[in-house]
Design a protein around this motif. Structure first.
Motif, PDB file in Angstrom:
ATOM      1  N   ASN A 111       1.006  -1.308   0.081  1.00 37.27           N
ATOM      2  CA  ASN A 111       0.087  -0.008  -0.066  1.00 37.27           C
ATOM      3  C   ASN A 111       0.797   1.302   0.011  1.00 37.27           C
ATOM      4  N   ALA A 112       0.661   1.759  -1.150  1.00 36.03           N
ATOM      5  CA  ALA A 112       1.794   3.080  -1.469  1.00 36.03           C
ATOM      6  C   ALA A 112       1.354   4.208  -0.292  1.00 36.03           C
ATOM      7  N   SER A 113       0.083   4.273  -0.020  1.00 31.72           N
ATOM      8  CA  SER A 113      -0.585   5.401   0.567  1.00 31.72           C
ATOM      9  C   SER A 113      -0.062   5.242   2.010  1.00 31.72           C
ATOM     10  N   THR A 114       0.249   4.304   2.616  1.00 36.13           N
ATOM     11  CA  THR A 114       0.432   4.145   4.217  1.00 36.13           C
ATOM     12  C   THR A 114       2.140   3.810   4.497  1.00 36.13           C
ATOM     13  N   LEU A 115       2.865   3.732   3.607  1.00 38.26           N
ATOM     14  CA  LEU A 115       4.181   3.441   3.513  1.00 38.26           C
ATOM     15  C   LEU A 115       5.230   4.519   4.594  1.00 38.26           C
ATOM     16  N   THR A 116       6.021   4.234   5.234  1.00 39.80           N
ATOM     17  CA  THR A 116       6.975   5.140   6.004  1.00 39.80           C
ATOM     18  C   THR A 116       8.239   4.854   5.888  1.00 39.80           C
ATOM     19  N   GLU A 117       8.861   5.946   6.170  1.00 38.95           N
ATOM     20  CA  GLU A 117      10.414   5.555   5.705  1.00 38.95           C
ATOM     21  C   GLU A 117      11.037   4.636   6.561  1.00 38.95           C
ATOM     22  N   CYS A 136       0.915   0.161  -4.661  1.00 39.69           N
ATOM     23  CA  CYS A 136      -0.413   0.734  -5.199  1.00 39.69           C
ATOM     24  C   CYS A 136      -1.117   1.622  -4.154  1.00 39.69           C
ATOM     25  N   HIS A 137      -1.382   2.517  -4.501  1.00 40.87           N
ATOM     26  CA  HIS A 137      -2.348   3.554  -3.618  1.00 40.87           C
ATOM     27  C   HIS A 137      -3.654   2.895  -3.459  1.00 40.87           C
ATOM     28  N   THR A 145     -12.906  11.206   1.777  1.00 40.75           N
ATOM     29  CA  THR A 145     -11.604  10.295   2.286  1.00 40.75           C
ATOM     30  C   THR A 145     -10.477  10.266   1.428  1.00 40.75           C
ATOM     31  N   GLY A 146     -10.557  10.560   0.481  1.00 44.22           N
ATOM     32  CA  GLY A 146      -9.545  10.302  -0.785  1.00 44.22           C
ATOM     33  C   GLY A 146      -8.381  11.426  -0.241  1.00 44.22           C
ATOM     34  N   LEU A 147      -7.302  10.959  -1.143  1.00 45.74           N
ATOM     35  CA  LEU A 147      -5.877  11.683  -0.788  1.00 45.74           C
ATOM     36  C   LEU A 147      -5.537  13.103  -1.515  1.00 45.74           C
ATOM     37  N   SER A 148      -4.810  13.932  -0.995  1.00 50.00           N
ATOM     38  CA  SER A 148      -4.546  14.924  -1.792  1.00 50.00           C
ATOM     39  C   SER A 148      -3.415  14.852  -2.771  1.00 50.00           C
ATOM     40  N   GLN A 149      -3.254  15.647  -3.828  1.00 49.84           N
ATOM     41  CA  GLN A 149      -2.249  15.371  -4.707  1.00 49.84           C
ATOM     42  C   GLN A 149      -0.722  15.524  -3.975  1.00 49.84           C
ATOM     43  N   SER A 150      -0.640  16.541  -3.037  1.00 43.41           N
ATOM     44  CA  SER A 150       0.539  16.725  -2.345  1.00 43.41           C
ATOM     45  C   SER A 150       1.008  15.558  -1.812  1.00 43.41           C
ATOM     46  N   PHE A 151       0.106  14.822  -0.985  1.00 43.03           N
ATOM     47  CA  PHE A 151       0.473  13.655  -0.180  1.00 43.03           C
ATOM     48  C   PHE A 151       0.812  12.515  -0.938  1.00 43.03           C
ATOM     49  N   VAL A 152       0.185  12.311  -2.212  1.00 44.64           N
ATOM     50  CA  VAL A 152       0.408  11.263  -3.053  1.00 44.64           C
ATOM     51  C   VAL A 152       1.760  11.336  -3.661  1.00 44.64           C
ATOM     52  N   GLN A 153       1.955  12.761  -3.753  1.00 42.55           N
ATOM     53  CA  GLN A 153       3.340  13.087  -4.631  1.00 42.55           C
ATOM     54  C   GLN A 153       4.439  12.895  -3.543  1.00 42.55           C
ATOM     55  N   ALA A 154       4.248  13.116  -2.356  1.00 41.31           N
ATOM     56  CA  ALA A 154       5.413  13.014  -1.471  1.00 41.31           C
ATOM     57  C   ALA A 154       5.600  11.672  -1.012  1.00 41.31           C
ATOM     58  N   GLN A 155       4.597  10.802  -1.191  1.00 40.86           N
ATOM     59  CA  GLN A 155       4.531   9.356  -0.781  1.00 40.86           C
ATOM     60  C   GLN A 155       5.589   8.555  -1.966  1.00 40.86           C
ATOM     61  N   ASN A 156       5.051   9.107  -3.138  1.00 44.97           N
ATOM     62  CA  ASN A 156       5.797   8.559  -4.419  1.00 44.97           C
ATOM     63  C   ASN A 156       7.211   9.101  -4.335  1.00 44.97           C
ATOM     64  N   THR A 187      -8.193   7.758  -6.031  1.00 49.05           N
ATOM     65  CA  THR A 187      -7.091   7.853  -5.168  1.00 49.05           C
ATOM     66  C   THR A 187      -7.346   9.231  -4.653  1.00 49.05           C
ATOM     67  N   LEU A 188      -7.284  10.284  -5.701  1.00 46.69           N
ATOM     68  CA  LEU A 188      -7.402  11.682  -5.364  1.00 46.69           C
ATOM     69  C   LEU A 188      -8.873  11.911  -5.163  1.00 46.69           C
ATOM     70  N   GLU A 189      -8.874  12.618  -4.038  1.00 48.43           N
ATOM     71  CA  GLU A 189     -10.340  13.204  -3.690  1.00 48.43           C
ATOM     72  C   GLU A 189     -10.901  13.925  -4.602  1.00 48.43           C
TER      73      GLU A 189
END
Length: 349
Positions: A111-117, A136-137, A145-156, A187-189
């Motif tokens: 899950n790409a949305s919840t991974l941490t360093e 995969c997000h 409840t969907g994600l923001s573009q900035s958050f997804v970009q930071a995760q990627n 994925t993106l709200e």
């Protein structure tokens, strides 16, 4: 690069599956974890899905709980030998489970949305085939409840710091929604109700490189537009035409390439002017609004035949004919075009 989803709560629409594969969609996502679906029904339809896909070498992403990963499950998957099988593990991720999957010859998707360093560092140190992990997000059925573009970009960005060649998937809404809420599965709200191509481009801009239609279906007209845009970087723009001039008609039937040096307020066709062999008289020299298609007339000398797509409003000019306009629904695609992309027009009647 592009995928679609099939859910196992009811018999699959095989004509839809075949049409998407025929169009070039190379990834199929399914889930064995939908709470509203019967486990017995899911398993039966899952077996049928594997059987039907024997002649279709697509990447099959299966969202599964680690408790399913046993000998019987692996034996079932062995019947699908023509494609690549990816098991997506959302909850209960562990090093042992990931190694178990890769040792079984399967790819593991996290899950790409919840991974941490911290977790990525641990995975890189302890997973035998770390670079084979894909990501995969989530999709989000409930509005807001969907994600923001900035958050997804930071995760990627975080994922690619550890794995520069990582394959990262994300979801866009379809046209036939999945229950129980029927509000889309993006994925993106802020892309929940957007044009599929625009949604896909916004995901790609965050660093996602594989776009999956999350809902049950995507209408064929959008499916064709989407695969062309994502894979070929070609955009079909539906339009209404205001000119009957034969030279203009020729331009509207061409495939155009966006000039790499297009300015801020318009996209310029790289190849339109070379196709003109007769004069274009002035006509419809009106105010140029966003989404309008224009052609320079004979008053503009050697620029005659210059075709432009208007991104931002411009005043009327006696040297510029307004020959048509992109339909409202497709105007958002102007925000997806880049230099060297190609585009063509489809008359909307």
């Amino acid at each position: 690069m592009s995928g679609f989803s099939v859910y196992l709560g009811e018999e699959a629409d095989w004509s839809y599956i075949q049409s998407m594969i025929h169009l070039g969609y190379d990834t199929l996502f399914t889930s064995l974890q939908i709470p509203e679906e019967s486990d017995e029904v899911k398993l039966q339809y899952f077996k049928e899905l594997l059987h039907q896909l024997q002649e279709a070498p697509v990447t099959l992403i299966i969202d599964a709980n680690p408790s399913l990963l046993n000998h019987t499950f692996y034996q079932l998957l062995s019947f699908y030998s023509n494609g690549n099988v990816v098991i997506r593990i959302d909850h209960s991720t562990s090093i042992d489970v990931i190694n178990q999957l890769t040792q079984a010859g399967l790819s593991c998707c996290l899950n790409a949305s919840t991974l941490t360093e911290t977790l990525l560092t641990q995975l890189k140190q302890q997973v035998d085939h770390f670079h084979k992990i894909v990501y995969c997000h989530n999709y989000y059925p409930r509005p807001n409840t969907g994600l923001s573009q900035s958050f997804v970009q930071a995760q990627n960005t975080l994922i690619r710091h550890y794995n520069p060649e990582a394959m990262i998937y994300g979801f866009i809404s379809g046209t036939k929604k999945r229950g129980p809420l029927y509000k889309g599965l993006p994925t993106l709200e802020n892309m929940r109700h957007a044009h599929p191509i625009y949604s896909a481009q916004m995901l790609i801009d965050t660093g996602v490189n594989h776009v999956i239609v999350g809902d049950i279906q995507l209408q064929r007209k959008y499916a064709q537009q989407l695969i062309q845009a994502v894979v070929e970087r070609h955009f079909t723009l539906r339009c209404k035409v205001a000119s009957t001039d034969l030279q203009v008609q020729t331009l509207l039937q061409m495939t155009h390439q966006v000039r790499i040096d297009s300015p801020e307020k318009v996209f310029r066709s790289h190849n339109a002017r070379q196709s003109i062999n007769q004069s274009i008289p002035p006509a419809h020299t009106t105010t140029r609004t966003r989404g309008m298609i224009t052609v320079d007339n004979e008053r503009n000398g050697r620029y005659q035949g210059e075709l432009q797509l208007i991104k931002q409003p411009l005043p009327a000019h006696p040297n510029v004919n307004c020959i048509g306009e992109i339909i409202e629904e497709d105007i958002a695609l102007l925000d997806c075009l880049s230099g060297n992309d190609t585009f063509s027009f489809e008359l909307n009647t």
